[in-house]
Design a protein around this motif. Structure first.
Motif, PDB file in Angstrom:
ATOM      1  N   ASP A 210       0.820  -1.214   0.000  1.00  0.00           N
ATOM      2  CA  ASP A 210       0.000   0.000   0.000  1.00  0.00           C
ATOM      3  C   ASP A 210       0.853   1.262   0.000  1.00  0.00           C
ATOM      4  OD1 ASP A 210      -2.287  -1.441  -0.013  1.00  0.00           O
ATOM      5  OD2 ASP A 210      -3.073  -0.683   1.889  1.00  0.00           O
TER       6      ASP A 210
ATOM      7  N   GLU B 238       2.693   1.685  -3.634  1.00  0.00           N
ATOM      8  CA  GLU B 238       2.047   1.219  -4.861  1.00  0.00           C
ATOM      9  C   GLU B 238       2.058   2.246  -5.989  1.00  0.00           C
ATOM     10  OE1 GLU B 238      -2.059   0.275  -4.520  1.00  0.00           O
ATOM     11  OE2 GLU B 238      -2.575   2.086  -3.424  1.00  0.00           O
ATOM     12  N   LYS B 239       2.148   3.531  -5.660  1.00  0.00           N
ATOM     13  CA  LYS B 239       2.152   4.559  -6.696  1.00  0.00           C
ATOM     14  C   LYS B 239       3.548   5.122  -6.963  1.00  0.00           C
ATOM     15  CE  LYS B 239      -2.625   5.935  -5.798  1.00  0.00           C
ATOM     16  NZ  LYS B 239      -3.547   7.045  -5.410  1.00  0.00           N
ATOM     17  N   GLU B 240       4.540   4.542  -6.305  1.00  0.00           N
ATOM     18  CA  GLU B 240       5.918   4.997  -6.508  1.00  0.00           C
ATOM     19  C   GLU B 240       6.526   4.323  -7.741  1.00  0.00           C
ATOM     20  OE1 GLU B 240       7.180   7.326  -4.799  1.00  0.00           O
ATOM     21  OE2 GLU B 240       5.951   7.402  -2.971  1.00  0.00           O
ATOM     22  N   LYS B 241       7.402   5.040  -8.423  1.00  0.00           N
ATOM     23  CA  LYS B 241       8.015   4.505  -9.634  1.00  0.00           C
ATOM     24  C   LYS B 241       8.902   3.294  -9.347  1.00  0.00           C
ATOM     25  CE  LYS B 241       8.017   8.881 -12.188  1.00  0.00           C
ATOM     26  NZ  LYS B 241       8.857   9.911 -12.869  1.00  0.00           N
TER      27      LYS B 241
ATOM     28  N   HIS C 273       8.250   0.923  -7.299  1.00  0.00           N
ATOM     29  CA  HIS C 273       7.434  -0.156  -6.736  1.00  0.00           C
ATOM     30  C   HIS C 273       7.898  -1.538  -7.202  1.00  0.00           C
ATOM     31  CE1 HIS C 273       3.656  -2.187  -5.467  1.00  0.00           C
ATOM     32  NE2 HIS C 273       3.858  -2.891  -6.558  1.00  0.00           N
TER      33      HIS C 273
ATOM     34  N   GLN D  47      -3.139  -7.139  -5.978  1.00  0.00           N
ATOM     35  CA  GLN D  47      -3.352  -5.795  -6.507  1.00  0.00           C
ATOM     36  C   GLN D  47      -3.868  -5.796  -7.941  1.00  0.00           C
ATOM     37  OE1 GLN D  47      -0.496  -2.595  -4.958  1.00  0.00           O
ATOM     38  NE2 GLN D  47       0.790  -4.361  -5.273  1.00  0.00           N
TER      39      GLN D  47
ATOM     40  N   TYR E 224       0.177  -4.658 -11.144  1.00  0.00           N
ATOM     41  CA  TYR E 224       1.089  -4.501 -10.025  1.00  0.00           C
ATOM     42  C   TYR E 224       1.818  -5.785  -9.628  1.00  0.00           C
ATOM     43  CZ  TYR E 224      -0.974   0.088  -9.144  1.00  0.00           C
ATOM     44  OH  TYR E 224      -1.391   1.390  -9.251  1.00  0.00           O
TER      45      TYR E 224
END
Length: 283
Positions: free
Chosen positions: A237, A240-243, A245, A274, A278
């Motif tokens: 969590d 999850e939006k980080e480059k 990831h 996910q 992901y």
């Protein structure tokens, strides 16, 4: 919708723990409750909730670690689950010993066999230090990302806190009888193991392992990998939006494949949950 999904995932995580526990060893007879050490049985149930016992000199950093844990939906769900539990008391403490590590213990069950108390002990500098990848593939994987300042020490600390929450959830599905039996037999097992030339096929050790649900190393590593699975749930969590990831998850995957192959599925399920975008190579 997302919070509902995460609540469901936490419930699934606990249910999976229960299934793993049931298959690990046959339950001892109920009469064995009478032999439980008194310090593992709560004589009177207490009202539930989370009790934070933090010295004032550590309060600021602890609040930062807690805020980081609660910055994720899964962290909020797990915290609220214990904060509002009517019968379970979770105590969280910080001390100067084992500064970069943590632990859980002081477990108590009621007469009905429910876990009603546990303590998480955090070191005063859990925002520093990375344990070995052999048993801690998730926490160890953070090292290059922290050194390159892609994550902060607070994220590392929150990951360690999530690991300890994983231990508590594991223990909530563990029979008090089995836990007591393990405490009694592990020292005896180790004594024989050290005196018989390290022969794990010794019939005495085989019998003990069957009763305990595994030999001491298997029991310990199973607990640690459940802690790491929950740490991964938190990180999933958090980043999850980080480059980076997928780079992080790929590093976890390599360590799991090298050192924890028998436990790979519990990590893979978290990665795959996910959705295809992901999975980052987890199948």
């Amino acid at each position: 919708m997302r919070t509902t999904r995460l609540i469901g995932l936490s419930v699934l995580f606990i249910a999976t723990l229960g299934a793993a526990h049931q298959s690990a060893a046959q339950q001892p007879a109920r009469s064995a409750l009478n032999s439980m050490p008194s310090n593992y049985v709560a004589s009177q149930p207490e009202s539930g909730g989370i009790r934070e016992v933090v010295p004032s000199k550590y309060q600021k950093r602890y609040q930062e670690w807690k805020d980081e844990f609660l910055s994720t939906d899964i962290g909020k769900v797990q915290w609220e689950m214990y904060a509002h539990h009517p019968r379970f008391v979770l105590t969280i403490t910080i001390s100067g010993s084992n500064k970069q590590g943590g632990g859980s213990g002081k477990y108590k069950w009621n007469e009905a066999g429910e876990l009603v108390a546990a303590t998480i002990s955090l070191g005063s500098r859990i925002d520093q230090g990375f344990p070995t990848s052999v048993y801690y593939p998730v926490m160890n994987a953070l090292e290059p990302f922290e050194s390159s300042r892609l994550i902060s020490g607070n994220t590392l600390a929150a990951t360690k806190l999530a690991h300890e929450f994983g231990h508590i959830m594991k223990m909530s599905t563990t029979s008090q009888v089995l836990y007591s039996l393990q405490l009694q037999l592990v020292p005896a097992y180790n004594k024989i193991f050290l005196s018989n030339g390290h022969n794990v096929n010794d019939p005495r050790l085989v019998e003990m392992a069957q009763k305990m649900g595994g030999n001491p190393v298997e029991i310990w590593e199973d607990r640690e990998y459940w802690g790491e699975a929950n740490a991964m749930l938190f990180l999933r969590d958090r980043v999850e939006k980080e480059k980076f990831h997928c780079r992080l998850f790929a590093k976890i995957k390599r360590a799991v494949e090298e050192y924890a192959r028998p436990y790979e599925e519990r990590f893979a399920e978290i990665a795959k949950e996910q959705g295809a975008i992901y999975t980052c190579g987890w199948r």
